[in-house]
Design a protein around this motif. Structure first.
Motif, PDB file in Angstrom:
ATOM      1  N   THR A 182       0.835  -1.193   0.000  1.00 43.44           N
ATOM      2  CA  THR A 182       0.000   0.000   0.000  1.00 43.44           C
ATOM      3  C   THR A 182       0.878   1.254   0.000  1.00 43.44           C
ATOM      4  O   THR A 182       2.041   1.214   0.416  1.00 43.44           O
ATOM      5  CB  THR A 182      -0.916   0.031   1.222  1.00 43.44           C
ATOM      6  OG1 THR A 182      -0.102   0.076   2.409  1.00 43.44           O
ATOM      7  CG2 THR A 182      -1.816  -1.208   1.266  1.00 43.44           C
ATOM      8  N   GLU A 183       0.307   2.355  -0.448  1.00 44.05           N
ATOM      9  CA  GLU A 183       1.061   3.607  -0.477  1.00 44.05           C
ATOM     10  C   GLU A 183       1.472   4.036   0.928  1.00 44.05           C
ATOM     11  O   GLU A 183       2.595   4.497   1.144  1.00 44.05           O
ATOM     12  CB  GLU A 183       0.220   4.695  -1.142  1.00 44.05           C
ATOM     13  CG  GLU A 183       0.945   6.030  -1.246  1.00 44.05           C
ATOM     14  CD  GLU A 183       0.136   7.086  -1.972  1.00 44.05           C
ATOM     15  OE1 GLU A 183       0.397   8.293  -1.738  1.00 44.05           O
ATOM     16  OE2 GLU A 183      -0.743   6.718  -2.765  1.00 44.05           O
ATOM     17  N   SER A 184       0.566   3.868   1.884  1.00 42.10           N
ATOM     18  CA  SER A 184       0.872   4.280   3.259  1.00 42.10           C
ATOM     19  C   SER A 184       2.011   3.452   3.850  1.00 42.10           C
ATOM     20  O   SER A 184       2.898   3.985   4.537  1.00 42.10           O
ATOM     21  CB  SER A 184      -0.377   4.165   4.140  1.00 42.10           C
ATOM     22  OG  SER A 184      -0.853   2.826   4.146  1.00 42.10           O
ATOM     23  N   LYS A 185       2.015   2.149   3.573  1.00 36.77           N
ATOM     24  CA  LYS A 185       3.084   1.289   4.101  1.00 36.77           C
ATOM     25  C   LYS A 185       4.411   1.611   3.441  1.00 36.77           C
ATOM     26  O   LYS A 185       5.457   1.652   4.105  1.00 36.77           O
ATOM     27  CB  LYS A 185       2.728  -0.191   3.865  1.00 36.77           C
ATOM     28  CG  LYS A 185       3.736  -1.152   4.490  1.00 36.77           C
ATOM     29  CD  LYS A 185       3.757  -1.008   6.011  1.00 36.77           C
ATOM     30  CE  LYS A 185       4.736  -1.926   6.675  1.00 36.77           C
ATOM     31  NZ  LYS A 185       4.784  -1.751   8.142  1.00 36.77           N
ATOM     32  N   PHE A 186       4.383   1.846   2.118  1.00 36.11           N
ATOM     33  CA  PHE A 186       5.623   2.147   1.409  1.00 36.11           C
ATOM     34  C   PHE A 186       6.228   3.459   1.901  1.00 36.11           C
ATOM     35  O   PHE A 186       7.437   3.558   2.117  1.00 36.11           O
ATOM     36  CB  PHE A 186       5.360   2.221  -0.102  1.00 36.11           C
ATOM     37  CG  PHE A 186       6.607   2.321  -0.928  1.00 36.11           C
ATOM     38  CD1 PHE A 186       7.456   1.225  -1.073  1.00 36.11           C
ATOM     39  CD2 PHE A 186       6.955   3.502  -1.568  1.00 36.11           C
ATOM     40  CE1 PHE A 186       8.613   1.310  -1.843  1.00 36.11           C
ATOM     41  CE2 PHE A 186       8.108   3.598  -2.333  1.00 36.11           C
ATOM     42  CZ  PHE A 186       8.936   2.493  -2.472  1.00 36.11           C
ATOM     43  N   LYS A 187       5.386   4.467   2.116  1.00 35.49           N
ATOM     44  CA  LYS A 187       5.885   5.751   2.611  1.00 35.49           C
ATOM     45  C   LYS A 187       6.361   5.638   4.058  1.00 35.49           C
ATOM     46  O   LYS A 187       7.314   6.315   4.451  1.00 35.49           O
ATOM     47  CB  LYS A 187       4.795   6.815   2.486  1.00 35.49           C
ATOM     48  CG  LYS A 187       4.565   7.282   1.054  1.00 35.49           C
ATOM     49  CD  LYS A 187       3.588   8.436   0.995  1.00 35.49           C
ATOM     50  CE  LYS A 187       3.497   8.997  -0.417  1.00 35.49           C
ATOM     51  NZ  LYS A 187       2.551  10.131  -0.517  1.00 35.49           N
ATOM     52  N   GLU A 188       5.715   4.772   4.837  1.00 36.76           N
ATOM     53  CA  GLU A 188       6.178   4.566   6.211  1.00 36.76           C
ATOM     54  C   GLU A 188       7.598   4.003   6.218  1.00 36.76           C
ATOM     55  O   GLU A 188       8.458   4.441   6.979  1.00 36.76           O
ATOM     56  CB  GLU A 188       5.234   3.592   6.933  1.00 36.76           C
ATOM     57  CG  GLU A 188       5.681   3.242   8.349  1.00 36.76           C
ATOM     58  CD  GLU A 188       5.028   1.979   8.865  1.00 36.76           C
ATOM     59  OE1 GLU A 188       5.666   1.274   9.673  1.00 36.76           O
ATOM     60  OE2 GLU A 188       3.893   1.678   8.447  1.00 36.76           O
ATOM     61  N   LEU A 189       7.848   3.010   5.342  1.00 42.14           N
ATOM     62  CA  LEU A 189       9.193   2.436   5.235  1.00 42.14           C
ATOM     63  C   LEU A 189      10.182   3.457   4.695  1.00 42.14           C
ATOM     64  O   LEU A 189      11.333   3.527   5.125  1.00 42.14           O
ATOM     65  CB  LEU A 189       9.161   1.208   4.319  1.00 42.14           C
ATOM     66  CG  LEU A 189       8.321   0.024   4.799  1.00 42.14           C
ATOM     67  CD1 LEU A 189       8.201  -1.015   3.698  1.00 42.14           C
ATOM     68  CD2 LEU A 189       8.908  -0.596   6.053  1.00 42.14           C
ATOM     69  N   MET A 190       9.729   4.293   3.753  1.00 45.58           N
ATOM     70  CA  MET A 190      10.601   5.274   3.117  1.00 45.58           C
ATOM     71  C   MET A 190      11.078   6.340   4.097  1.00 45.58           C
ATOM     72  O   MET A 190      12.251   6.753   4.063  1.00 45.58           O
ATOM     73  CB  MET A 190       9.854   5.930   1.946  1.00 45.58           C
ATOM     74  CG  MET A 190      10.657   6.987   1.201  1.00 45.58           C
ATOM     75  SD  MET A 190       9.713   7.708  -0.156  1.00 45.58           S
ATOM     76  CE  MET A 190       9.862   6.424  -1.392  1.00 45.58           C
ATOM     77  N   PHE A 191      10.211   6.787   4.984  1.00 46.19           N
ATOM     78  CA  PHE A 191      10.539   7.917   5.864  1.00 46.19           C
ATOM     79  C   PHE A 191      10.874   7.500   7.296  1.00 46.19           C
ATOM     80  O   PHE A 191      10.998   8.346   8.160  1.00 46.19           O
ATOM     81  CB  PHE A 191       9.372   8.908   5.882  1.00 46.19           C
ATOM     82  CG  PHE A 191       9.080   9.515   4.542  1.00 46.19           C
ATOM     83  CD1 PHE A 191      10.046  10.250   3.871  1.00 46.19           C
ATOM     84  CD2 PHE A 191       7.854   9.335   3.932  1.00 46.19           C
ATOM     85  CE1 PHE A 191       9.796  10.805   2.632  1.00 46.19           C
ATOM     86  CE2 PHE A 191       7.584   9.882   2.688  1.00 46.19           C
ATOM     87  CZ  PHE A 191       8.558  10.618   2.033  1.00 46.19           C
ATOM     88  N   ARG A 192      11.017   6.203   7.529  1.00 47.69           N
ATOM     89  CA  ARG A 192      11.316   5.729   8.884  1.00 47.69           C
ATOM     90  C   ARG A 192      12.714   6.175   9.299  1.00 47.69           C
ATOM     91  O   ARG A 192      13.664   6.113   8.520  1.00 47.69           O
ATOM     92  CB  ARG A 192      11.203   4.207   8.938  1.00 47.69           C
ATOM     93  CG  ARG A 192      11.387   3.623  10.345  1.00 47.69           C
ATOM     94  CD  ARG A 192      11.215   2.125  10.315  1.00 47.69           C
ATOM     95  NE  ARG A 192       9.831   1.753  10.025  1.00 47.69           N
ATOM     96  CZ  ARG A 192       9.440   0.496   9.817  1.00 47.69           C
ATOM     97  NH1 ARG A 192      10.327  -0.488   9.843  1.00 47.69           N
ATOM     98  NH2 ARG A 192       8.176   0.241   9.578  1.00 47.69           N
ATOM     99  N   THR A 193      12.860   6.600  10.515  1.00 51.39           N
ATOM    100  CA  THR A 193      14.168   7.020  11.044  1.00 51.39           C
ATOM    101  C   THR A 193      14.653   6.001  12.071  1.00 51.39           C
ATOM    102  O   THR A 193      13.867   5.262  12.664  1.00 51.39           O
ATOM    103  CB  THR A 193      14.075   8.404  11.715  1.00 51.39           C
ATOM    104  OG1 THR A 193      13.098   8.342  12.771  1.00 51.39           O
ATOM    105  CG2 THR A 193      13.667   9.460  10.715  1.00 51.39           C
ATOM    106  N   GLY A 194      15.975   5.965  12.263  1.00 53.03           N
ATOM    107  CA  GLY A 194      16.542   5.129  13.307  1.00 53.03           C
ATOM    108  C   GLY A 194      17.086   3.804  12.838  1.00 53.03           C
ATOM    109  O   GLY A 194      17.856   3.160  13.549  1.00 53.03           O
TER     110      GLY A 194
END
Length: 238
Positions: free
Chosen positions: A174-186
């Motif tokens: 999903t777009e939301s999951k892909f963006k979550e992985l893309m912008f995850r920090t740490g």
């Protein structure tokens, strides 16, 4: 004498293709009906990279894909990836080319399919990733001179949306999951993004299956057979 030299000439041509392009020659008559294409190292775009870099040049891949699409002896295309990423527009161009082919395609990620390698990995009919392989998902970066004006950031955002739109439309993530992985920090040292392993890539819907070359060839042959049966059912004989 010419007949004796023919196998030698064919071998030399094959070796030249591997050395110059990193590719096998497009199969001729009585050879394999599957064409294997490799995408390794860094994807080189509009700028020539230093000679010590292992690169795949997009201007070599595009005509090769066109030749494979036109060759009647080729029924399917196997794409093997082990890439760190590279030029965004060149990577998207390769991905769009693969996605637009009429022949069945299967991609296999071995080692890594990072950055702009992600759209290429998902562009095929079916995608497979080795369990030990990883795919790094992160935001778009710019190299060289960056002008600090709003238009620069708007351009980067639009480019990033192109990548997100392509990946989500050619996979089950999903777009939301892909963006979550893309912008995850740490998870990445001094960086933003996520390294995704083989099992997680399938769990997230990014790739279709965990496996290797054996599974990829078996799947590609099934896709080829299904396509031929479909044509025969429509009364079209190959």
């Amino acid at each position: 004498m010419p007949d004796e030299q023919q196998p030698e000439n064919q071998t030399k041509a094959a070796l030249d293709a591997i050395q110059q392009l990193g590719q096998m020659n497009v199969p001729a008559v009585n050879e394999s009906n599957i064409f294997c294409m490799t995408i390794v190292g860094q994807i080189e775009g509009h700028m020539v990279l230093p000679p010590q870099n292992k690169t795949t040049k997009y201007e070599h891949l595009i005509p090769t894909l066109v030749a494979a699409e036109q060759n009647k002896n080729i029924d399917g295309i196997l794409i093997i990836l082990n890439t760190v990423g590279g030029d965004v527009e060149a990577g998207l161009a390769i991905a769009e080319m693969i996605a637009s082919l009429t022949k069945p395609t299967v991609t296999v990620v071995v080692g890594g399919g990072h950055s702009i390698g992600v759209p290429i990995a998902v562009s095929s009919t079916y995608s497979i990733i080795a369990e030990s392989a990883t795919m790094t998902i992160h935001p778009i970066r710019l190299n060289g001179l960056v002008i600090g004006v709003p238009q620069t950031f708007e351009y980067m955002e639009k480019m990033q949306e192109r990548v997100v739109r392509f990946v989500t439309s050619h996979s089950r993530i999903t777009e939301s999951k892909f963006k979550e992985l893309m912008f995850r920090t740490g998870e990445l040292n001094r960086d933003v993004g996520t390294p995704v392993g083989g099992l997680d890539a399938v769990k997230y819907g990014l790739m279709d299956e965990v496996g290797g070359i054996g599974q990829a060839l078996a799947k590609l042959n099934r896709l080829i057979d299904d396509g031929k049966r479909s044509l025969e059912a429509e009364g079209i004989k190959q």
